[in-house]
Design a protein around this motif. Structure first.
Motif, mmCIF file in Angstrom:
data_model
loop_
_atom_site.group_PDB
_atom_site.id
_atom_site.type_symbol
_atom_site.label_atom_id
_atom_site.label_comp_id
_atom_site.label_asym_id
_atom_site.label_seq_id
_atom_site.Cartn_x
_atom_site.Cartn_y
_atom_site.Cartn_z
ATOM 1 N N PHE A 21 58.252 40.731 17.568
ATOM 2 C CA PHE A 21 57.570 39.634 16.881
ATOM 3 C C PHE A 21 58.251 39.315 15.550
ATOM 4 N N LYS A 22 58.814 40.315 14.908
ATOM 5 C CA LYS A 22 59.573 40.065 13.673
ATOM 6 C C LYS A 22 60.780 39.172 13.982
ATOM 7 N N ALA A 23 61.458 39.465 15.079
ATOM 8 C CA ALA A 23 62.613 38.651 15.468
ATOM 9 C C ALA A 23 62.188 37.217 15.741
ATOM 10 N N LEU A 24 61.018 37.052 16.364
ATOM 11 C CA LEU A 24 60.536 35.721 16.708
ATOM 12 C C LEU A 24 59.834 35.026 15.549
ATOM 13 N N SER A 25 59.757 35.686 14.407
ATOM 14 C CA SER A 25 59.093 35.074 13.249
ATOM 15 C C SER A 25 60.050 34.254 12.389
ATOM 16 N N ASP A 26 61.325 34.289 12.710
ATOM 17 C CA ASP A 26 62.327 33.593 11.907
ATOM 18 C C ASP A 26 62.775 32.316 12.634
ATOM 19 N N PRO A 27 62.660 31.150 11.989
ATOM 20 C CA PRO A 27 63.035 29.888 12.650
ATOM 21 C C PRO A 27 64.479 29.847 13.153
ATOM 22 N N THR A 28 65.398 30.429 12.413
ATOM 23 C CA THR A 28 66.801 30.412 12.847
ATOM 24 C C THR A 28 66.976 31.242 14.110
ATOM 25 N N ARG A 29 66.345 32.403 14.164
ATOM 26 C CA ARG A 29 66.452 33.236 15.362
ATOM 27 C C ARG A 29 65.773 32.569 16.557
ATOM 28 N N ILE A 30 64.666 31.873 16.320
ATOM 29 C CA ILE A 30 64.001 31.141 17.401
ATOM 30 C C ILE A 30 64.946 30.077 17.948
ATOM 31 N N ARG A 31 65.589 29.338 17.067
ATOM 32 C CA ARG A 31 66.521 28.295 17.499
ATOM 33 C C ARG A 31 67.668 28.889 18.320
ATOM 34 N N ILE A 32 68.205 30.015 17.853
ATOM 35 C CA ILE A 32 69.321 30.650 18.556
ATOM 36 C C ILE A 32 68.874 31.147 19.932
ATOM 37 N N LEU A 33 67.755 31.866 20.000
ATOM 38 C CA LEU A 33 67.278 32.363 21.287
ATOM 39 C C LEU A 33 66.975 31.226 22.255
ATOM 40 N N ASN A 34 66.361 30.179 21.751
ATOM 41 C CA ASN A 34 66.060 29.033 22.607
ATOM 42 C C ASN A 34 67.349 28.397 23.130
ATOM 43 N N TYR A 35 68.364 28.301 22.277
ATOM 44 C CA TYR A 35 69.645 27.725 22.687
ATOM 45 C C TYR A 35 70.346 28.606 23.728
ATOM 46 N N LEU A 36 70.138 29.917 23.629
ATOM 47 C CA LEU A 36 70.785 30.842 24.556
ATOM 48 C C LEU A 36 70.043 31.000 25.881
ATOM 49 N N CYS A 37 68.901 30.354 26.027
ATOM 50 C CA CYS A 37 68.139 30.573 27.261
ATOM 51 C C CYS A 37 68.815 29.950 28.470
ATOM 52 N N GLY A 38 69.693 28.977 28.262
ATOM 53 C CA GLY A 38 70.338 28.319 29.386
ATOM 54 C C GLY A 38 71.586 29.016 29.873
ATOM 55 N N THR A 39 72.468 29.355 28.968
ATOM 56 C CA THR A 39 73.750 29.949 29.345
ATOM 57 C C THR A 39 74.331 30.682 28.141
ATOM 58 N N VAL A 88 61.206 38.205 26.796
ATOM 59 C CA VAL A 88 61.165 37.648 25.440
ATOM 60 C C VAL A 88 61.346 36.142 25.486
ATOM 61 N N ILE A 89 62.216 35.656 26.358
ATOM 62 C CA ILE A 89 62.394 34.210 26.506
ATOM 63 C C ILE A 89 61.101 33.583 27.009
ATOM 64 N N ASP A 90 60.438 34.237 27.965
ATOM 65 C CA ASP A 90 59.142 33.734 28.449
ATOM 66 C C ASP A 90 58.126 33.690 27.312
ATOM 67 N N LEU A 91 58.076 34.743 26.509
ATOM 68 C CA LEU A 91 57.167 34.796 25.364
ATOM 69 C C LEU A 91 57.479 33.673 24.377
ATOM 70 N N LEU A 92 58.767 33.468 24.096
ATOM 71 C CA LEU A 92 59.192 32.405 23.196
ATOM 72 C C LEU A 92 58.756 31.046 23.727
ATOM 73 N N HIS A 93 58.986 30.801 24.995
ATOM 74 C CA HIS A 93 58.628 29.503 25.565
ATOM 75 C C HIS A 93 57.124 29.307 25.639
ATOM 76 N N GLN A 94 56.373 30.377 25.844
ATOM 77 C CA GLN A 94 54.914 30.271 25.799
ATOM 78 C C GLN A 94 54.457 29.889 24.395
ATOM 79 N N ALA A 95 55.081 30.486 23.385
ATOM 80 C CA ALA A 95 54.730 30.159 21.991
ATOM 81 C C ALA A 95 55.096 28.707 21.677
#
Length: 102
Positions: A21-39, A88-95
């Motif tokens: 949750f700490k990792a997912l609390s940072d907007p930059t990390r959210i953007r990076i993880l979301n960008y990496l969900c495809g490839t 974690v990607i599923d959790l991110l997308h649910q959020a």
């Protein structure tokens, strides 16, 4: 078998969950993880697509790699990163879906 809500959580599990949750609390990390969900993407690809500095991206990827949320492979001098945990990607997308829900 006990339902997950009835289980006592050990200290290691509590720590890992809080770090996730700490990792997912940072907007930059959210953007990076979301960008990496495809490839998988290189640091330069991520920096350019998200309009971030290369050092910022590298720093955040190191943080995410230490938590085993991203993985990497090297091709020559280029490092390619991808998400490492579909949960974690599923959790991110649910959020994200929750935040966008009207």
């Amino acid at each position: 078998m006990k339902h997950i809500c009835e289980q006592q959580l050990d200290e290691e599990t509590l720590f890992v969950v809080s770090q996730t949750f700490k990792a997912l609390s940072d907007p930059t990390r959210i953007r990076i993880l979301n960008y990496l969900c495809g490839t998988e993407r290189s640091v330069n690809d991520i920096a350019e697509a998200l309009n971030l500095g290369q050092s910022t991206v590298s720093h955040q990827l190191r943080f995410l790699k230490n938590l085993r949320l991203v993985k990497f492979r090297r091709e020559g001098t280029t490092m390619y990163y991808a998400h490492d945990d579909e949960h974690v990607i599923d959790l991110l997308h649910q959020a994200i879906d929750h935040a966008m829900h009207e």
